[in-house]
Design an enzyme around this catalytic site. Sequence first.
Site, short mmCIF file in Angstrom:
data_model
loop_
_atom_site.label_atom_id
_atom_site.label_comp_id
_atom_site.label_asym_id
_atom_site.label_seq_id
_atom_site.Cartn_x
_atom_site.Cartn_y
_atom_site.Cartn_z
CG ASP A 190 -129.21 -2.09 -28.99
OD1 ASP A 190 -128.61 -2.29 -30.31
OD2 ASP A 190 -130.47 -1.86 -28.77
CE LYS A 205 -134.35 -1.04 -29.50
NZ LYS A 205 -133.23 -2.02 -29.38
CE LYS A 213 -132.71 -0.47 -26.13
NZ LYS A 213 -131.91 -1.78 -26.27
#
Length: 222
Positions: free
Chosen positions: A91, A182, A153
């Site tokens: 990430d 996400k 995300k």
Amino acid sequence: MKAKDILSHVDHTLLKQTATWQDIVRVCDEAVAYHTATIMVPSCYVRRIHEAYGAKLKVATVVGFPNGNANTAAKLTETAQALADGAEEIDMVVNVGWLKGGETQAVTDEIRALKSLCGNRVLKVIVETCFLTEAEKIAACKCVTNGGADYIKTSTGFGTAGAKIEDIELFKQHIGPGVKMKAAGGIHTREEMEAFLAAGCDRLGASAAVKVLKDEFEKEEA
């Protein structure tokens, strides 16, 4: 929605600066017991987790966290080491300054470089929505799509605000068909988890999910 189904979409997260190895072991054991999608931890613990848990646990970690404004070479080095240590998902935090300054090609190129390094392993791009205007969020969607990342995300959880349903709705309109979503940051209740999944999220970043759902999960499994 059953607790086990929600937990299967959760990246069980512990990214506090104060996290000790004992803390990490606790959340890893929870991730195994409650079948979360991954464990999301600082990169310094990735190798130890991989050695201790092996195939029982999918390990994810963060890169350029939490500010995103390290140079690309540093992010690449950090990513390469995390992958070598056994991370299966990365990430990364987008360079928010570049995005706000309109340097979208630089943002896209950085995402593409990290995705090239990740290969078949998952790359999620944290765009930190709390710092972005609507136009910048739309630009971020295009950068993530064009850079070939697997997920967009919302948040690090270290900014001024976390995930919001309206940002997920906006993402859905502007990401490419291959990009998943996400939500992370400030997700504390079962209702919030269900709402983000219903809105189209494939993953949730949540440190509270196991605590909230463990009793229900155990009843389902009994």
